[in-house]
Design a protein around this motif. Structure first.
Motif, mmCIF file in Angstrom:
data_model
loop_
_atom_site.group_PDB
_atom_site.id
_atom_site.type_symbol
_atom_site.label_atom_id
_atom_site.label_comp_id
_atom_site.label_asym_id
_atom_site.label_seq_id
_atom_site.Cartn_x
_atom_site.Cartn_y
_atom_site.Cartn_z
ATOM 1 N N ARG A 149 37.872 32.288 41.731
ATOM 2 C CA ARG A 149 37.200 32.826 42.921
ATOM 3 C C ARG A 149 36.724 34.249 42.702
ATOM 4 O O ARG A 149 36.113 34.856 43.568
ATOM 5 C CB ARG A 149 38.131 32.728 44.136
ATOM 6 C CG ARG A 149 39.384 33.547 44.027
ATOM 7 C CD ARG A 149 40.275 33.388 45.272
ATOM 8 N NE ARG A 149 41.637 33.809 44.955
ATOM 9 C CZ ARG A 149 42.624 33.758 45.832
ATOM 10 N NH1 ARG A 149 42.426 33.287 47.039
ATOM 11 N NH2 ARG A 149 43.825 34.171 45.499
ATOM 12 N N GLN A 209 27.064 39.142 35.597
ATOM 13 C CA GLN A 209 28.156 38.674 36.442
ATOM 14 C C GLN A 209 28.596 37.298 35.987
ATOM 15 O O GLN A 209 27.769 36.451 35.678
ATOM 16 C CB GLN A 209 27.697 38.606 37.910
ATOM 17 C CG GLN A 209 27.327 39.959 38.487
ATOM 18 C CD GLN A 209 26.897 39.852 39.945
ATOM 19 O OE1 GLN A 209 25.840 39.327 40.253
ATOM 20 N NE2 GLN A 209 27.727 40.356 40.841
ATOM 21 N N GLU A 210 29.887 37.125 35.955
ATOM 22 C CA GLU A 210 30.421 35.835 35.535
ATOM 23 C C GLU A 210 31.555 35.449 36.471
ATOM 24 O O GLU A 210 32.495 36.219 36.672
ATOM 25 C CB GLU A 210 30.932 35.939 34.093
ATOM 26 C CG GLU A 210 31.428 34.624 33.512
ATOM 27 C CD GLU A 210 32.317 34.869 32.299
ATOM 28 O OE1 GLU A 210 32.898 33.896 31.804
ATOM 29 O OE2 GLU A 210 32.429 36.031 31.870
ATOM 30 N N ARG A 211 31.428 34.280 37.065
ATOM 31 C CA ARG A 211 32.461 33.830 38.005
ATOM 32 C C ARG A 211 33.586 33.146 37.232
ATOM 33 O O ARG A 211 33.356 32.223 36.448
ATOM 34 C CB ARG A 211 31.847 32.872 39.026
ATOM 35 C CG ARG A 211 32.835 32.315 40.025
ATOM 36 C CD ARG A 211 32.146 31.876 41.317
ATOM 37 N NE ARG A 211 32.893 32.336 42.475
ATOM 38 C CZ ARG A 211 32.365 32.885 43.548
ATOM 39 N NH1 ARG A 211 31.074 33.072 43.603
ATOM 40 N NH2 ARG A 211 33.135 33.256 44.559
ATOM 41 N N ARG A 212 34.800 33.620 37.446
ATOM 42 C CA ARG A 212 35.983 32.936 36.908
ATOM 43 C C ARG A 212 36.908 32.692 38.080
ATOM 44 O O ARG A 212 37.442 33.642 38.641
ATOM 45 C CB ARG A 212 36.678 33.785 35.836
ATOM 46 C CG ARG A 212 36.132 33.527 34.427
ATOM 47 C CD ARG A 212 37.142 33.871 33.329
ATOM 48 N NE ARG A 212 37.490 35.290 33.316
ATOM 49 C CZ ARG A 212 36.733 36.249 32.763
ATOM 50 N NH1 ARG A 212 35.575 35.950 32.199
ATOM 51 N NH2 ARG A 212 37.133 37.501 32.790
ATOM 52 N N SER A 249 27.853 43.784 47.527
ATOM 53 C CA SER A 249 27.441 42.515 46.932
ATOM 54 C C SER A 249 25.932 42.501 46.700
ATOM 55 O O SER A 249 25.451 42.072 45.640
ATOM 56 C CB SER A 249 27.848 41.367 47.844
ATOM 57 O OG SER A 249 27.396 40.134 47.334
ATOM 58 N N LYS A 306 34.439 37.068 40.820
ATOM 59 C CA LYS A 306 33.208 37.255 40.064
ATOM 60 C C LYS A 306 33.313 38.567 39.304
ATOM 61 O O LYS A 306 33.353 39.650 39.904
ATOM 62 C CB LYS A 306 32.021 37.297 41.036
ATOM 63 C CG LYS A 306 30.686 37.084 40.370
ATOM 64 C CD LYS A 306 29.618 36.882 41.421
ATOM 65 C CE LYS A 306 28.375 36.226 40.880
ATOM 66 N NZ LYS A 306 27.418 35.968 41.984
ATOM 67 N N TRP A 307 33.370 38.477 38.025
ATOM 68 C CA TRP A 307 33.521 39.670 37.197
ATOM 69 C C TRP A 307 32.164 40.282 36.877
ATOM 70 O O TRP A 307 31.224 39.572 36.550
ATOM 71 C CB TRP A 307 34.274 39.332 35.903
ATOM 72 C CG TRP A 307 35.693 38.989 36.184
ATOM 73 C CD1 TRP A 307 36.220 37.752 36.373
ATOM 74 C CD2 TRP A 307 36.766 39.915 36.377
ATOM 75 N NE1 TRP A 307 37.556 37.835 36.669
ATOM 76 C CE2 TRP A 307 37.919 39.155 36.674
ATOM 77 C CE3 TRP A 307 36.883 41.314 36.317
ATOM 78 C CZ2 TRP A 307 39.162 39.737 36.915
ATOM 79 C CZ3 TRP A 307 38.111 41.903 36.560
ATOM 80 C CH2 TRP A 307 39.236 41.130 36.847
ATOM 81 N N CYS A 308 32.119 41.591 36.970
ATOM 82 C CA CYS A 308 30.885 42.318 36.684
ATOM 83 C C CYS A 308 31.095 43.188 35.466
ATOM 84 O O CYS A 308 32.100 43.887 35.351
ATOM 85 C CB CYS A 308 30.519 43.214 37.863
ATOM 86 S SG CYS A 308 30.364 42.318 39.412
ATOM 87 N N ALA A 343 35.956 43.304 39.284
ATOM 88 C CA ALA A 343 35.626 42.300 40.293
ATOM 89 C C ALA A 343 34.886 42.974 41.441
ATOM 90 O O ALA A 343 35.010 44.182 41.658
ATOM 91 C CB ALA A 343 36.898 41.652 40.809
#
Lengths: 113, 113
Positions: free
Chosen positions: A65, A60-63, A46, A67-69, A30
């Motif tokens: 709140r 990047q994928e938001r799950r 960021s 955001k996983w990188c 994250a």
DNA sequence: ATATTATTCAACTAAATGGTTGAATAAAGT
DNA sequence: ACTTTATTCAACCATTTAGTTGAATAATAT
């Protein structure tokens, strides 16, 4: 194509961003966790992540709140292929290696760059 | 070391500089001849060449009033090695390729990375 | 509902980058 | 000696970059 190489190499030119990529080799992370070891604001990290994402070096994928990188091999591969195709490299001469392997039918032509 | 990678990748990030490197694949060239195809002042090219030289991507040698530029593999190799050591690369899996070649005794261990 | 956590946005700053021009240096040719 | 050729220097400009801070947004937890 060329403009993507600009982005990729310029993304790789920053030591903070290279460090981030190394960290992501271990595991997906994250944004906050990535920022943790750095002596720098979260906002700065960021921004670095956006640069890496635009270069196709991370995804990047938001799950929720968070955001996983994670690493995206696309960008690194493009850089690798460019340098490779450039040839002139000491450690392994890929040109001749490819030629050799092709001759020996050890790999299909399509498997090569 | 890291600061050299900064210089190398940042040098590679510019398309003019990548073009120059490609031109030097053909043959060593004088500054003026390098500048010729570009729609840009000689001074600008001269600066690009200094950036490339500082990154260890080219070497420059003055003979008379002409400064000859030729590829220096050092910089490109450093970039190659970094990307390589990073792993995660699609086109050719070098790790396993090395292993394979070593096993087959096709190359001496010392020839490999 | 309110507070906390995760992330980004906006506005700003300082420094670096990539280009310009005109003058300077240095070697070679006439 | 004078001119031409090769290259760099110096001063400048516009844009980009890497950072800052404080506020904004959005999702989760209490």
């Amino acid at each position: 194509m060329s403009h993507k190489l600009n982005q990729i190499f310029s993304a790789l030119a920053d030591p903070t961003r290279r460090d981030i990529l190394m960290m992501l080799l271990e595991d997906d992370m994250a944004v906050t966790d990535i920022a943790d070891p750095f002596d720098m604001s979260l906002a700065a990290i960021s921004k670095h992540l956006i640069v890496l994402a635009n270069a196709g070096l991370i995804a990047q994928e938001r799950r929720g709140r968070v955001k996983w990188c994670k690493l995206d091999t696309e960008g690194m591969n493009a850089a690798f292929v460019w340098i490779q195709s450039f040839g002139q490299l000491d450690p392994i001469n890929l040109e001749s290696l490819e030629e050799f392997l092709a001759k020996e039918h050890l790999l299909q032509q399509s498997d090569l760059v």
